[in-house]
Design a protein around this motif. Structure first.
Motif, mmCIF file in Angstrom:
data_model
loop_
_atom_site.group_PDB
_atom_site.id
_atom_site.type_symbol
_atom_site.label_atom_id
_atom_site.label_comp_id
_atom_site.label_asym_id
_atom_site.label_seq_id
_atom_site.Cartn_x
_atom_site.Cartn_y
_atom_site.Cartn_z
ATOM 1 N N SER A 17 -14.290 4.041 15.780
ATOM 2 C CA SER A 17 -14.304 4.236 14.431
ATOM 3 C C SER A 17 -13.381 5.250 14.078
ATOM 4 N N TRP A 18 -12.646 5.075 12.924
ATOM 5 C CA TRP A 18 -11.661 6.236 12.330
ATOM 6 C C TRP A 18 -12.407 7.450 11.829
ATOM 7 N N LEU A 19 -13.754 7.209 11.660
ATOM 8 C CA LEU A 19 -14.684 8.498 11.166
ATOM 9 C C LEU A 19 -14.911 9.555 12.403
ATOM 10 N N ASN A 20 -14.422 9.190 13.335
ATOM 11 C CA ASN A 20 -14.340 10.314 14.343
ATOM 12 C C ASN A 20 -13.034 11.265 14.224
ATOM 13 N N ASN A 21 -12.176 10.850 13.485
ATOM 14 C CA ASN A 21 -11.084 11.541 13.145
ATOM 15 C C ASN A 21 -10.632 11.799 11.571
ATOM 16 N N TRP A 22 -11.753 11.292 10.494
ATOM 17 C CA TRP A 22 -11.398 11.585 9.340
ATOM 18 C C TRP A 22 -12.792 11.722 8.619
ATOM 19 N N PRO A 23 -12.785 12.929 7.421
ATOM 20 C CA PRO A 23 -11.726 13.537 7.146
ATOM 21 C C PRO A 23 -11.510 14.770 8.077
ATOM 22 N N VAL A 24 -12.093 14.862 9.048
ATOM 23 C CA VAL A 24 -12.153 16.059 10.010
ATOM 24 C C VAL A 24 -11.663 15.488 11.479
ATOM 25 N N LYS A 25 -10.817 15.909 12.120
ATOM 26 C CA LYS A 25 -10.592 15.335 13.500
ATOM 27 C C LYS A 25 -11.283 16.057 14.472
ATOM 28 N N TRP A 49 0.684 -1.274 -0.104
ATOM 29 C CA TRP A 49 -0.125 -0.020 0.007
ATOM 30 C C TRP A 49 1.049 1.261 0.043
ATOM 31 N N HIS A 50 0.310 2.414 -0.472
ATOM 32 C CA HIS A 50 1.074 3.517 -0.407
ATOM 33 C C HIS A 50 1.076 4.426 0.915
ATOM 34 N N GLN A 104 -16.066 10.936 -2.849
ATOM 35 C CA GLN A 104 -16.383 9.565 -2.347
ATOM 36 C C GLN A 104 -15.115 8.736 -1.859
ATOM 37 N N ALA A 105 -13.861 9.576 -2.222
ATOM 38 C CA ALA A 105 -12.987 8.334 -2.049
ATOM 39 C C ALA A 105 -12.490 8.582 -0.696
ATOM 40 N N ALA A 106 -12.039 7.071 -0.052
ATOM 41 C CA ALA A 106 -11.724 6.974 1.298
ATOM 42 C C ALA A 106 -10.180 7.154 1.577
ATOM 43 N N GLU A 107 -9.830 8.427 0.711
ATOM 44 C CA GLU A 107 -8.329 8.580 0.771
ATOM 45 C C GLU A 107 -7.927 9.032 2.111
ATOM 46 N N VAL A 108 -7.034 8.232 3.073
ATOM 47 C CA VAL A 108 -6.797 8.562 4.361
ATOM 48 C C VAL A 108 -6.211 9.617 4.680
ATOM 49 N N SER A 109 -5.339 10.204 3.611
ATOM 50 C CA SER A 109 -4.748 11.481 3.618
ATOM 51 C C SER A 109 -5.329 12.812 3.689
ATOM 52 N N MET A 110 -6.749 12.774 3.329
ATOM 53 C CA MET A 110 -7.551 13.940 3.537
ATOM 54 C C MET A 110 -7.581 14.588 4.885
ATOM 55 N N ASN A 111 -7.713 15.986 5.138
ATOM 56 C CA ASN A 111 -7.713 16.456 6.411
ATOM 57 C C ASN A 111 -8.405 17.748 6.136
ATOM 58 N N VAL A 112 -9.639 17.984 6.829
ATOM 59 C CA VAL A 112 -10.461 19.089 6.822
ATOM 60 C C VAL A 112 -10.507 19.660 8.061
ATOM 61 N N ALA A 113 -10.527 21.006 8.121
ATOM 62 C CA ALA A 113 -10.692 21.701 9.565
ATOM 63 C C ALA A 113 -12.085 21.317 10.149
ATOM 64 N N LEU A 114 -12.030 21.165 11.586
ATOM 65 C CA LEU A 114 -12.977 21.194 12.295
ATOM 66 C C LEU A 114 -14.057 22.459 12.486
ATOM 67 N N ARG A 115 -15.392 22.064 11.977
ATOM 68 C CA ARG A 115 -16.229 23.399 12.064
ATOM 69 C C ARG A 115 -17.496 22.936 12.907
ATOM 70 N N ALA A 116 -18.212 23.711 13.670
ATOM 71 C CA ALA A 116 -19.225 23.419 14.344
ATOM 72 C C ALA A 116 -20.378 22.525 13.461
#
Ligand code: GLA
Length: 371
Positions: free
Chosen positions: A333-341, A106-107, A273-285
């Motif tokens: 779940s990883w979805l608690n931290n992706w793509p927004v931490k 994997w990359h 729709q991509a589950a690209e793990v490197s995505m990172n979006v800032a948290l907003r309410a």
């Protein structure tokens, strides 16, 4: 004194009874397919006793969330860290589960050193092939006859179906994929070999995956299955597209496994729709609306959505071997931290108190009747 000795057993009994009182996924779907979960270290070492008990009660297949990824098991050139993976495999064996190996090539979650020489320059093709061979023969060899099937290559494709220009592809060339499968097959000829990928429900990428698998088949690789990762959204994929996808892969002679199922009910942070793990979006309410629990309407919609997907799986159960969830409860779940931490996600069938959600009951109701 007697009373004190007895007390802990009352607690254990209470937990066991509450788990046994509900139907289990593995028994309910025994005529359809295996039901799996991806496990973290505290679950497979038994440190988290409640989650370990839940896993044993509900699932008959396991995948390692991280323990077998390159960075975890082979952090330095001459250093392997087998301990967590050994525990993972022991847990599966002790509980008579189908044990999945994830993932060899994997990359992501692969250390930089793999692709570099001592001066930080890219290594040449032969060096990287040798490193790949050493890694695969060591890891697959160690668990030969114990790990039942391997995700050999993970996520080799772009969204348009062309080959991703990963460091593997750039340094070795397109045949890195074939080499990985040859090395894995050599190391354990009886283990099943899979290709694992996200969003291959979409036509262009699905076409790329079909071409990739056919090429392996032509080269004599006994590829057993394709893994639809299954990081799904409330509106994607549609049941019709999922049904068509399963049939398309079955049509080229491979089993279809759902390998990383979860359902994102949170507002979309990106259009992808991509589950690209490197995505990172800032948290907003507004991206994190359910910090105090999931409103009933959303809970019911989630249950309906899970039931609609499982109806497709059950309908195609002869073409499928396994449906695996990515993690056990909403808390892991990883979805608690992706793509927004730092969000509060609700993607699975068990809630943060280890209790089955309405989605669990809805899924149970879709199983084939006893045959
Ligand atoms: C991908 C990988 C998994 C995992 C998930 C997110 O789908 O295949 O191993 O990392 O992303 O956690």
């Amino acid at each position: 004194m007697k009373k004190n000795l007895f007390m802990p057993f009352v607690g254990i009994l209470a937990v066991a009874t509450s788990i046994n009182a509900q139907p289990t996924l593995k028994d309910t779907f025994k005529n359809d397919f295996l039901i799996g979960a991806a496990l973290n270290e505290s679950q497979f070492t038994g440190m988290n006793t409640r989650e370990a008990a839940l896993v044993k009660a509900q699932f008959n297949s396991i995948s390692p969330e991280n323990a077998l990824k390159w960075e975890a098991i082979h952090p330095e050139l001459d250093k392997y860290n087998f301990d967590p993976a050994d525990h993972y495999v022991e847990f599966g064996q002790q509980n008579h589960m189908f044990i999945v190996g994830h993932t060899l090539v994997w990359h992501n979650q692969t250390p930089k050193w793999v692709f570099q020489d001592d001066t930080g320059n890219p290594v040449d093709r032969n060096t990287l092939l040798k490193r790949m061979h050493d890694h695969i023969s060591t890891v697959v060899g160690r668990y030969k006859g114990k790990i039942d099937g391997w995700d050999v290559v993970n996520e080799a494709l772009n969204e348009d179906g062309t080959l991703r220009e990963s460091p593997w592809e750039k340094i070795i060339g397109d045949d890195y994929i074939l080499k990985a499968y040859q090395f894995a097959h050599e190391a354990d000829p009886k283990a099943e070999l899979y290709y694992n990928e996200y969003s291959i429900e979409n036509a262009p990428k699905r076409k790329g995956a079909i071409a990739l698998i056919k090429k392996l088949q032509t080269a004599g690789i006994p590829i057993a299955g394709v893994g639809l990762q299954g990081h799904y959204k409330m509106d994607w994929p549609t049941p019709a597209v999922l049904d068509e996808t399963i049939k398309a892969f079955a049509g080229i002679g491979v089993k279809v496994n759902v390998t990383e199922l979860d359902m994102d009910v949170l507002p979309a942070a990106t259009r992808s729709q991509a589950a690209e793990v490197s995505m990172n979006v800032a948290l907003r309410a507004e991206l994190n609306p359910y910090t105090n629990g999931l409103p009933d309407l959303v809970q019911q919609a989630l249950a309906k959505r899970y039931a609609e997907l499982f109806a497709v799986f059950v309908k195609n159960s002869k073409l499928m071997d396994r449906v695996t969830f990515w993690c056990v409860t909403d808390a892991d779940s990883w979805l608690n931290n992706w793509p927004v931490k730092g969000r509060t996600a609700y993607p699975l069938l068990f809630d943060r108190n280890y209790q089955p959600k309405p989605a669990f009951d809805a899924v149970i109701r879709t199983a084939s009747p006893e045959k």
